[in-house]
Design a protein around this motif. Structure first.
Motif, PDB file in Angstrom:
ATOM      1  N   SER A   1      38.231  -1.278 -33.701  1.00  0.00           N
ATOM      2  CA  SER A   1      38.594  -1.562 -32.304  1.00  0.00           C
ATOM      3  C   SER A   1      39.149  -0.315 -31.616  1.00  0.00           C
ATOM      4  CB  SER A   1      39.588  -2.721 -32.216  1.00  0.00           C
ATOM      5  OG  SER A   1      40.809  -2.401 -32.846  1.00  0.00           O
ATOM      6  N   GLU A   2      39.869   0.539 -32.346  1.00  0.00           N
ATOM      7  CA  GLU A   2      40.358   1.799 -31.772  1.00  0.00           C
ATOM      8  C   GLU A   2      39.174   2.711 -31.432  1.00  0.00           C
ATOM      9  OE1 GLU A   2      44.488   2.840 -33.981  1.00  0.00           O
ATOM     10  OE2 GLU A   2      42.730   2.742 -35.281  1.00  0.00           O
ATOM     11  N   ARG A   3      38.255   2.819 -32.366  1.00  0.00           N
ATOM     12  CA  ARG A   3      37.062   3.657 -32.184  1.00  0.00           C
ATOM     13  C   ARG A   3      36.264   3.187 -30.962  1.00  0.00           C
ATOM     14  NH1 ARG A   3      35.221   2.652 -36.886  1.00  0.00           N
ATOM     15  NH2 ARG A   3      36.548   4.197 -37.872  1.00  0.00           N
ATOM     16  N   ASN A   4      36.055   1.893 -30.865  1.00  0.00           N
ATOM     17  CA  ASN A   4      35.297   1.348 -29.730  1.00  0.00           C
ATOM     18  C   ASN A   4      36.019   1.585 -28.412  1.00  0.00           C
ATOM     19  OD1 ASN A   4      33.222   0.470 -31.376  1.00  0.00           O
ATOM     20  ND2 ASN A   4      34.093  -1.569 -31.618  1.00  0.00           N
ATOM     21  N   GLN A   5      37.343   1.470 -28.422  1.00  0.00           N
ATOM     22  CA  GLN A   5      38.101   1.690 -27.195  1.00  0.00           C
ATOM     23  C   GLN A   5      38.001   3.150 -26.756  1.00  0.00           C
ATOM     24  OE1 GLN A   5      42.261   0.663 -27.257  1.00  0.00           O
ATOM     25  NE2 GLN A   5      42.438   0.913 -25.047  1.00  0.00           N
ATOM     26  N   ILE A   6      38.077   4.071 -27.691  1.00  0.00           N
ATOM     27  CA  ILE A   6      37.945   5.486 -27.340  1.00  0.00           C
ATOM     28  C   ILE A   6      36.566   5.748 -26.750  1.00  0.00           C
ATOM     29  CG2 ILE A   6      37.768   7.826 -28.281  1.00  0.00           C
ATOM     30  CD1 ILE A   6      40.039   7.058 -30.232  1.00  0.00           C
ATOM     31  N   ARG A   7      35.533   5.221 -27.372  1.00  0.00           N
ATOM     32  CA  ARG A   7      34.174   5.406 -26.838  1.00  0.00           C
ATOM     33  C   ARG A   7      34.047   4.834 -25.431  1.00  0.00           C
ATOM     34  NH1 ARG A   7      31.745   3.806 -32.479  1.00  0.00           N
ATOM     35  NH2 ARG A   7      31.567   5.875 -33.410  1.00  0.00           N
ATOM     36  N   GLU A   8      34.633   3.662 -25.215  1.00  0.00           N
ATOM     37  CA  GLU A   8      34.580   3.036 -23.887  1.00  0.00           C
ATOM     38  C   GLU A   8      35.344   3.869 -22.857  1.00  0.00           C
ATOM     39  OE1 GLU A   8      33.603   0.758 -20.752  1.00  0.00           O
ATOM     40  OE2 GLU A   8      32.697   0.707 -22.753  1.00  0.00           O
ATOM     41  N   LEU A   9      36.498   4.370 -23.224  1.00  0.00           N
ATOM     42  CA  LEU A   9      37.260   5.219 -22.305  1.00  0.00           C
ATOM     43  C   LEU A   9      36.476   6.486 -21.964  1.00  0.00           C
ATOM     44  CD1 LEU A   9      40.845   4.862 -23.815  1.00  0.00           C
ATOM     45  CD2 LEU A   9      40.095   4.065 -21.563  1.00  0.00           C
ATOM     46  N   LEU A  10      35.799   7.066 -22.933  1.00  0.00           N
ATOM     47  CA  LEU A  10      34.970   8.241 -22.660  1.00  0.00           C
ATOM     48  C   LEU A  10      33.849   7.900 -21.683  1.00  0.00           C
ATOM     49  CD1 LEU A  10      34.783   9.858 -26.210  1.00  0.00           C
ATOM     50  CD2 LEU A  10      35.780  10.903 -24.160  1.00  0.00           C
ATOM     51  N   ARG A  11      33.204   6.746 -21.906  1.00  0.00           N
ATOM     52  CA  ARG A  11      32.132   6.318 -20.985  1.00  0.00           C
ATOM     53  C   ARG A  11      32.680   6.132 -19.570  1.00  0.00           C
ATOM     54  NH1 ARG A  11      31.346   2.739 -24.710  1.00  0.00           N
ATOM     55  NH2 ARG A  11      29.880   3.097 -26.320  1.00  0.00           N
ATOM     56  N   GLN A  12      33.835   5.486 -19.460  1.00  0.00           N
ATOM     57  CA  GLN A  12      34.445   5.254 -18.150  1.00  0.00           C
ATOM     58  C   GLN A  12      34.824   6.563 -17.472  1.00  0.00           C
ATOM     59  OE1 GLN A  12      37.793   2.657 -18.747  1.00  0.00           O
ATOM     60  NE2 GLN A  12      36.517   0.950 -19.415  1.00  0.00           N
ATOM     61  N   HIS A  13      35.085   7.577 -18.265  1.00  0.00           N
ATOM     62  CA  HIS A  13      35.467   8.883 -17.727  1.00  0.00           C
ATOM     63  C   HIS A  13      34.236   9.746 -17.424  1.00  0.00           C
ATOM     64  CE1 HIS A  13      38.727  11.635 -16.835  1.00  0.00           C
ATOM     65  NE2 HIS A  13      38.037  12.603 -17.403  1.00  0.00           N
ATOM     66  N   GLY A  14      33.058   9.188 -17.620  1.00  0.00           N
ATOM     67  CA  GLY A  14      31.838   9.896 -17.258  1.00  0.00           C
ATOM     68  C   GLY A  14      31.135  10.602 -18.393  1.00  0.00           C
ATOM     69  N   VAL A  15      31.578  10.396 -19.627  1.00  0.00           N
ATOM     70  CA  VAL A  15      30.899  10.998 -20.774  1.00  0.00           C
ATOM     71  C   VAL A  15      29.838  10.010 -21.236  1.00  0.00           C
ATOM     72  CG1 VAL A  15      31.150  11.927 -23.108  1.00  0.00           C
ATOM     73  CG2 VAL A  15      32.975  12.254 -21.429  1.00  0.00           C
ATOM     74  N   ALA A  16      28.630  10.195 -20.719  1.00  0.00           N
ATOM     75  CA  ALA A  16      27.542   9.271 -21.020  1.00  0.00           C
ATOM     76  C   ALA A  16      27.049   9.432 -22.452  1.00  0.00           C
ATOM     77  CB  ALA A  16      26.392   9.487 -20.048  1.00  0.00           C
ATOM     78  N   ASP A  17      27.134  10.647 -22.985  1.00  0.00           N
ATOM     79  CA  ASP A  17      26.619  10.920 -24.318  1.00  0.00           C
ATOM     80  C   ASP A  17      27.678  11.657 -25.134  1.00  0.00           C
ATOM     81  OD1 ASP A  17      24.817  11.013 -26.406  1.00  0.00           O
ATOM     82  OD2 ASP A  17      23.851  12.846 -25.688  1.00  0.00           O
ATOM     83  N   PRO A  18      28.615  10.897 -25.743  1.00  0.00           N
ATOM     84  CA  PRO A  18      29.656  11.557 -26.534  1.00  0.00           C
ATOM     85  C   PRO A  18      29.065  12.374 -27.673  1.00  0.00           C
ATOM     86  CG  PRO A  18      30.149   9.221 -26.240  1.00  0.00           C
ATOM     87  CD  PRO A  18      28.749   9.457 -25.738  1.00  0.00           C
ATOM     88  N   ASP A  19      29.817  13.327 -28.161  1.00  0.00           N
ATOM     89  CA  ASP A  19      29.414  14.180 -29.282  1.00  0.00           C
ATOM     90  C   ASP A  19      28.896  13.302 -30.422  1.00  0.00           C
ATOM     91  OD1 ASP A  19      29.281  15.861 -31.518  1.00  0.00           O
ATOM     92  OD2 ASP A  19      31.078  16.965 -30.962  1.00  0.00           O
TER      93      ASP A  19
END
Length: 88
Positions: A7-25
């Protein structure tokens, strides 16, 4: 290496998406150090306490099975050593 609860991992990914990072590392898919390193610099200006507060806000526990202290220790380690903190 994975040290985050799912759930922590998913939340970080979602926050990155919301911040405009469409394709995280892509390395963050296999190693939480890369995901946290990216999140530290994109979301929290390199400040581990700021990222921690985003993931574990005060109040009711959001990530029931996560070890919050362990998470914070890793955030600090990655802030000090970079994404390669998992290597050593």
């Amino acid at each position: 290496m994975q040290f985050l609860y799912e759930s922590e991992r998913n939340q970080i990914r979602e926050l990155l998406r919301q911040h405009g990072v469409a394709d995280p590392d892509h390395r963050g898919e296999e190693c939480d150090c890369h995901l946290v390193f990216e999140a530290l610099h994109v979301l929290a200006d390199g400040i581990p306490e700021r990222l921690y507060a985003m993931i574990h806000p005060a109040g009711p526990k959001r990530h029931q099975h996560a070890s919050e202290g362990f998470t914070m220790l890793w955030f600090l380690k990655i802030a000090n050593q970079g994404a390669m903190a998992c290597d050593g």
